[in-house]
Design an enzyme around this catalytic site. Structure first.
Site, short mmCIF file in Angstrom:
data_model
loop_
_atom_site.label_atom_id
_atom_site.label_comp_id
_atom_site.label_asym_id
_atom_site.label_seq_id
_atom_site.Cartn_x
_atom_site.Cartn_y
_atom_site.Cartn_z
N SER A 148 10.15 -37.43 8.73
CA SER A 148 11.14 -37.69 9.77
C SER A 148 11.12 -39.18 10.16
CB SER A 148 10.88 -36.76 10.95
OG SER A 148 12.00 -36.73 11.78
N ASP A 224 17.23 -27.35 8.42
CA ASP A 224 16.65 -28.28 9.40
C ASP A 224 17.67 -28.49 10.53
OD1 ASP A 224 15.87 -30.68 10.73
OD2 ASP A 224 14.78 -31.33 8.94
N HIS A 257 12.43 -28.17 9.90
CA HIS A 257 11.89 -29.53 10.09
C HIS A 257 10.39 -29.52 10.33
CE1 HIS A 257 12.82 -33.77 10.78
NE2 HIS A 257 12.07 -33.78 11.87
N1 LIG Z 1 12.42 -32.15 20.35
C1 LIG Z 1 11.11 -32.21 19.81
C2 LIG Z 1 11.00 -33.40 18.93
C3 LIG Z 1 9.65 -33.56 18.35
C4 LIG Z 1 9.57 -33.20 16.89
O1 LIG Z 1 10.23 -32.32 16.37
N2 LIG Z 1 8.70 -33.94 16.22
C5 LIG Z 1 8.51 -33.74 14.81
C6 LIG Z 1 8.95 -34.98 14.12
S1 LIG Z 1 10.66 -35.28 14.49
C7 LIG Z 1 11.04 -36.79 13.78
O2 LIG Z 1 10.39 -37.76 13.76
C8 LIG Z 1 7.06 -33.43 14.57
O3 LIG Z 1 6.51 -33.71 13.52
N3 LIG Z 1 6.41 -32.80 15.56
C9 LIG Z 1 4.99 -32.54 15.56
C10 LIG Z 1 4.54 -31.27 14.90
O4 LIG Z 1 3.31 -31.11 14.77
O5 LIG Z 1 5.37 -30.44 14.48
C11 LIG Z 1 10.13 -32.11 20.98
O6 LIG Z 1 10.15 -31.12 21.62
O7 LIG Z 1 9.30 -32.98 21.28
#
Ligand SMILES: N[C@@H](CCC(=O)N[C@@H](CSC=O)C(=O)NCC(=O)O)C(=O)O
Length: 279
Positions: A148, A224, A257
């Site tokens: 991401s 996603d 995602h």
């Molecule tokens: N809306 C979300 C956004 C946070 C999120 O989805 N983070 C992803 C990367 S998104 C793009 O850079 C992520 O990897 N999260 C950490 C995980 O361990 O899954 C929110 O609620 O914060």
């Protein structure tokens, strides 16, 4: 340079370790994690994959959720996972999850109040690899990957530094940050309103002008929730077609995602990097 060890855990006959150190680029203490496969020793330096995580992440998300250690141990590849931004009470932040701490976007900020600390590009391209290669039994055979925001970072850094990385890969990258809400918010704050300054950090714009560079592998989940508005992989595909760039982009039916997606395909990414990291 003083490194403070925070944790050490044996994993698949290798070692997962976390460290803290002062970063000159970021002007604050920083944390990173490193997985050293069992082949790494004083007599044998191993190649290294730098993993850049996404919004809200630290050095821990990838190491705890992707399940990369088993195959990295087998292939003899070290993995380094830095934090995603400078952090601390003195470091500027924002109420949103997509700006400030946890959202450094891997750029060098030029705008107040961010510019004193938010220099993740310099940290990742220069300071951290120098520290890693001086401290651990890793070689200068490097690959870079991410997810991401970190997928954007990995491809952008790979494209800008073709001699430093043998290969690059991304899951669900923010492909064209200049034209999506996450990218526009971050680039406006860190780089200012003149979009000419954004080009050097936009993967699709860079790839359109780069017929050569590290071979690239990208995986994108078709389910996603951020696909259409934020990620826009079609921009990357079009850029690669325009320049003839060696990009393989896979659209994966039903995947989202999350790290469930990353864990499903991380082995393919590690094997891709392993073929390019051999001597
Ligand atoms: N809306 C979300 C956004 C946070 C999120 O989805 N983070 C992803 C990367 S998104 C793009 O850079 C992520 O990897 N999260 C950490 C995980 O361990 O899954 C929110 O609620 O914060």
């Amino acid at each position: 340079m003083t490194l403070e060890n925070i944790s050490i855990n044996k994993s698949f006959s290798g070692w997962h370790k976390q460290y803290s150190h002062h970063s000159d680029s970021l002007n604050c203490p920083m944390r990173f994690a490193i997985f050293l496969p069992p082949q790494a020793s004083n007599d044998q330096r191993v190649p290294v994959l730098y993993w850049l995580s996404g919004l809200t992440c630290s050095d821990e998300n990838f190491m705890q959720k992707a399940g990369a250690q088993r195959l990295a141990a087998e292939l003899g590849i070290a993995i380094v996972a830095p934090d995603t931004s400078p952090r601390g009470d003195k470091v500027p932040d924002d109420d949103g999850y997509d700006l400030g701490q946890g959202a450094g976007f891997y750029v060098n900020a030029t705008q107040a109040p961010w510019h004193r600390h938010y220099r993740m590009y310099d940290y990742l391209v220069e300071e951290l690899p120098a520290l890693i290669e001086a401290t651990f039994p890793v070689s200068d055979r490097r690959a870079i990957a991410g997810h991401s925001m970190g997928g954007h970072g990995a491809l952008m850094i790979g494209l800008r530094n073709p001699g430093r990385y043998r290969s690059m890969s991304a899951f669900s990258p923010i492909s064209n940050p200049s034209v999506c809400p996450w990218g526009q918010k971050a680039f406006s704050a860190y780089l200012g309103s003149d979009t000419a300054a954004w080009r050097q950090y936009d993967t699709s714009l860079l790839m359109r002008d780069a017929p050569e560079g590290p071979p690239a592998l990208v995986d994108q989940g078709a389910s996603d929730p951020y696909l259409a508005e934020q990620l826009q992989p079609q921009a990357l595909q079009a850029a690669a077609q325009a320049s003839g760039y060696p990009l393989q982009l896979n659209l994966r039916e039903g995947y989202d995602h999350s790290y469930y997606f990353i864990a499903s395909f991380i082995d393919q990414h590690l094997r891709f990097h392993a073929t390019h990291l051999q001597d």
